[in-house]
Design a protein around this motif. Structure first.
Motif, short mmCIF file in Angstrom:
data_model
loop_
_atom_site.label_atom_id
_atom_site.label_comp_id
_atom_site.label_asym_id
_atom_site.label_seq_id
_atom_site.Cartn_x
_atom_site.Cartn_y
_atom_site.Cartn_z
N LEU A 61 -0.12 5.51 47.05
CA LEU A 61 -0.88 6.73 47.36
C LEU A 61 -2.25 6.73 46.68
CD1 LEU A 61 1.97 9.37 47.03
CD2 LEU A 61 0.96 8.52 49.14
N TRP A 62 -2.36 6.05 45.54
CA TRP A 62 -3.62 6.03 44.80
C TRP A 62 -4.16 4.62 44.58
CZ3 TRP A 62 0.18 9.60 43.35
CH2 TRP A 62 -0.19 10.94 43.41
N GLY A 63 -3.29 3.65 44.44
CA GLY A 63 -3.73 2.31 44.05
C GLY A 63 -3.83 1.35 45.22
N GLY A 64 -3.58 0.08 44.93
CA GLY A 64 -3.67 -0.94 45.96
C GLY A 64 -5.11 -1.22 46.35
N VAL A 65 -5.29 -1.60 47.59
CA VAL A 65 -6.62 -1.92 48.10
C VAL A 65 -7.48 -0.68 48.28
CG1 VAL A 65 -5.87 -4.04 49.25
CG2 VAL A 65 -5.72 -1.86 50.47
N LEU B 146 -8.99 0.23 55.35
CA LEU B 146 -8.00 -0.13 54.35
C LEU B 146 -6.89 0.91 54.26
CD1 LEU B 146 -10.32 -1.42 51.48
CD2 LEU B 146 -9.02 -2.78 53.12
N GLN B 147 -7.19 2.17 54.60
CA GLN B 147 -6.18 3.21 54.54
C GLN B 147 -5.09 3.04 55.58
OE1 GLN B 147 -8.59 6.75 54.82
NE2 GLN B 147 -8.68 7.06 52.61
N ILE B 148 -5.40 2.46 56.73
CA ILE B 148 -4.39 2.33 57.78
C ILE B 148 -3.57 1.05 57.64
CG2 ILE B 148 -5.76 3.68 59.41
CD1 ILE B 148 -6.52 1.05 60.77
N TYR C 81 -8.11 -8.18 52.49
CA TYR C 81 -7.66 -8.40 51.13
C TYR C 81 -8.41 -7.55 50.11
CZ TYR C 81 -5.34 -12.37 53.25
OH TYR C 81 -4.56 -13.16 54.04
N GLY C 82 -9.34 -6.76 50.57
CA GLY C 82 -10.09 -5.91 49.68
C GLY C 82 -11.36 -5.41 50.34
N MET C 83 -12.16 -4.71 49.57
CA MET C 83 -13.37 -4.11 50.11
C MET C 83 -14.40 -5.16 50.53
SD MET C 83 -15.63 -1.13 48.32
CE MET C 83 -16.93 -0.30 49.24
N VAL C 84 -14.60 -6.17 49.69
CA VAL C 84 -15.59 -7.21 50.00
C VAL C 84 -15.15 -8.02 51.22
CG1 VAL C 84 -16.77 -9.24 49.11
CG2 VAL C 84 -16.32 -7.31 47.59
N ASP C 85 -13.87 -8.35 51.27
CA ASP C 85 -13.36 -9.11 52.42
C ASP C 85 -13.48 -8.31 53.70
OD1 ASP C 85 -11.73 -11.39 53.59
OD2 ASP C 85 -10.39 -9.70 54.00
N CYS C 86 -13.25 -6.99 53.63
CA CYS C 86 -13.37 -6.15 54.82
C CYS C 86 -14.81 -6.13 55.33
CB CYS C 86 -12.89 -4.73 54.49
SG CYS C 86 -12.87 -3.61 55.90
N VAL C 87 -15.77 -5.97 54.43
CA VAL C 87 -17.18 -5.98 54.84
C VAL C 87 -17.54 -7.32 55.47
CG1 VAL C 87 -19.56 -5.85 54.01
CG2 VAL C 87 -17.84 -4.26 53.13
N TYR C 88 -17.10 -8.40 54.86
CA TYR C 88 -17.42 -9.74 55.37
C TYR C 88 -16.82 -9.95 56.76
CZ TYR C 88 -17.04 -14.80 55.95
OH TYR C 88 -17.09 -16.07 56.45
N ARG C 89 -15.56 -9.54 56.96
CA ARG C 89 -14.90 -9.74 58.25
C ARG C 89 -15.53 -8.88 59.34
NH1 ARG C 89 -12.59 -14.54 57.89
NH2 ARG C 89 -11.43 -14.74 55.94
N ILE C 90 -15.91 -7.66 59.01
CA ILE C 90 -16.54 -6.80 60.02
C ILE C 90 -17.86 -7.41 60.47
CG2 ILE C 90 -17.62 -4.55 60.38
CD1 ILE C 90 -15.49 -3.33 58.62
N ILE C 91 -18.66 -7.87 59.52
CA ILE C 91 -19.96 -8.45 59.87
C ILE C 91 -19.79 -9.73 60.66
CG2 ILE C 91 -22.07 -9.45 58.92
CD1 ILE C 91 -21.85 -7.52 56.61
N LYS C 92 -18.85 -10.58 60.24
CA LYS C 92 -18.69 -11.89 60.87
C LYS C 92 -17.98 -11.80 62.22
CE LYS C 92 -18.84 -16.39 61.11
NZ LYS C 92 -18.27 -16.48 62.46
#
Length: 504
Positions: free
Chosen positions: A334-338, A401-403, A432-443
């Motif tokens: 509910l609070w932690g994780g990615v 990341l929430q879904i 796998y995280g915030m940076v990976d999400c940004v990279y995958r969306i852009i790529k």
């Protein structure tokens, strides 16, 4: 002989004057009388205070109920637009062929590509065999001793060679027909060669939304398993979050200001000489309260994105969603994780940017709303746009990341639990995280979708590698916010012009 004085003819003497019959008696000299008077006055005062407190409590309760109702209606008006923007932010629209797969889908795609390659190789072998054994074609002919048919010109018949070759090599050169209904044994999902493939799309899922927020709203309302009520999914959860945030954040900020002996938080920051400590307490209060209430944001996002189909719906409401997350993913989910890092960044930057805009205009640009209303509004529009460009990517990454349902393998599966089905296409492989999400969306989503060129006869147009990189996937819903900001600026500019005209 003593002389007796009678009361004056005007009536009884003044209560404050001495009694002529008992000139030395004072009423205050009696302890019982004083106790009686004090008790009577104290009881009367307590009754008055109790009645006043009751009236204040009733007035406060009525005011709170009225505000809660107004807040609920206000959020209900904005809920369809927020739902449309949320669906656009979590929607996965990959470039090129639109493939979106997990490990099973990747293996299935690889198998199909290998089958297709074998089919091409078999066709090439047939062509070589065909060219080596045949000559010019003609009518008529005869058969040789080995069964080959010659035409009337003495050449082997092409048709006969092809039919015999296919008959001899069908077993090991021709691939088995591709199955369009390959099913993942773990998730039960069908293999989808592309998110744009209509035949393999589930009935509960919408087609890819290529337009803006309004297009997402109308598609959601017109979908057979959704309808207009789906525009208000998560409305109650959002209202609970806003009401709790409304009371908790100012209370915590005032407590921090009192603890560190700072100015009242009701004083605008632009009127303070030293704004650093007040900004620190303001951002801290937003961060702490936002972090504590972040499970409600997680629940609202999942309720909005999940399908409304009762056969596929995983969560029935806010309480069921929280309990299911705790059972399947653990209490810390509910609070932690990615979601931890994006939550902290979002609830730190959002209040900092929004409350710093008046300070920047006043102390950097040296503009006043009273002296230069148009320039002040223009500067406010520009800074709001910059704040929007910073906030939207963080919000998009956070919702994606929430879904993600990160099931804890150490926990026993919940009986009767369903897989989380979304009303729009989402990425099957997790981030796998915030940076990976940004990279995958852009790529993966930065370029143009469905790159099929009619000039290339249905093939995929070859483009430079850098053309697939873009940030437009991080700014879905930007047009709606920009339109709102420009509209407010235009209304403010017209109002200021009217005020100046009235002054003249």
């Amino acid at each position: 002989m003593s002389h007796y004085s009678y009361p004056p003819p005007g009536g009884a003497p003044n209560a404050n004057s001495p009694n002529p019959l008992r000139p030395y008696y004072s009423a205050s000299d009696s302890p019982l009388q004083s106790y009686y008077n004090n008790t009577l006055s104290s009881a009367t005062l307590e009754e008055e205070l109790a009645a006043q407190n009751e009236l204040n409590s009733q007035a406060a309760a009525k005011e709170l109920a009225s505000y809660g109702l107004i807040k609920y209606m206000t959020l209900a008006i904005a809920a369809p637009f927020e739902a449309g923007q949320t669906l656009l932010q979590v929607q996965y629209l990959p470039n090129d062929d639109g493939f979106n797969g997990d490990d099973f889908d990747i293996a299935e795609k690889r198998r199909r590509e290998q089958d297709h390659q074998r089919s091409l190789e078999a066709e090439a072998e047939r062509s070589r065999y065909y060219d080596e054994r045949t000559g010019a074609s003609g009518a008529g002919g005869y058969y040789t001793g080995n069964g080959s048919r010659y035409n009337e010109y003495g050449h082997i018949d092409r048709t006969d060679v092809r039919s015999r070759f296919e008959q001899d090599h069908r077993d090991y050169n021709s691939p088995a027909p591709l199955s369009s209904s390959a099913t993942n044994p773990e998730s039960g999902e069908l293999y989808r060669p592309s998110v744009y493939d209509e035949a393999s799309r589930p009935d509960y899922q919408m087609a890819p939304v290529e337009g803006g927020v309004w297009k997402a709203m109308t598609d959601l309302a017109n979908h057979p398993t959704e309808g207009w009520m789906s525009l208000w999914k998560g409305q109650y959860t959002n209202w609970i979050y806003e009401m709790m945030h409304l009371f908790a954040q100012p209370t915590l900020e005032a407590t921090l200001n009192d603890t560190f002996d700072l100015y009242d938080d009701t004083i605008p920051l632009v009127h303070l000489d030293h704004v650093g400590p007040n900004i620190a307490t303001m951002v801290t209060s937003h961060l702490v309260v936002g972090f504590l209430l972040s499970p409600l944001e997680l629940v609202r996002t999942r309720l909005v994105v999940q399908t409304a189909n009762p056969m596929q719906r995983k969560y029935s409401g806010m309480v069921n969603c929280i309990s299911t997350i705790i059972q399947e993913e653990g209490f810390t989910a509910l609070w932690g994780g990615v979601n931890l890092f994006p939550t902290l960044i979002y609830h730190t930057l959002t209040p900092l940017l929004s409350n710093s805009i008046p300070l920047i205009i006043d102390r950097v640009f040296k503009l006043s709303a009273a002296d230069s209303p148009f320039l002040y509004s223009l500067a406010e529009l520009g800074l709001n746009t910059i704040e929007l460009l910073i906030r939207l990517p963080i919000e998009t990454v956070r919702k994606r990341l929430q879904i993600q349902v990160n099931t804890d393998d150490r926990r026993h599966p919940v009986a009767g639990s369903k897989k989380y089905r979304t009303v729009v296409e989402t990425r099957k492989r997790p981030y796998y995280g915030m940076v990976d999400c940004v990279y995958r969306i852009i790529k993966e989503e930065g370029g143009h979708h469905k790159r099929v060129s009619s000039a290339n006869k249905g093939g995929v147009t070859q483009r430079p590698w850098y053309s697939a990189w873009g940030v437009r996937g991080l700014y879905t819903g930007l047009g709606m916010h920009l339109t709102s900001n420009v509209t407010l600026f235009a209304v403010g500019a017209v109002t200021n012009l009217q005020d100046e005209g009235d002054d003249w």
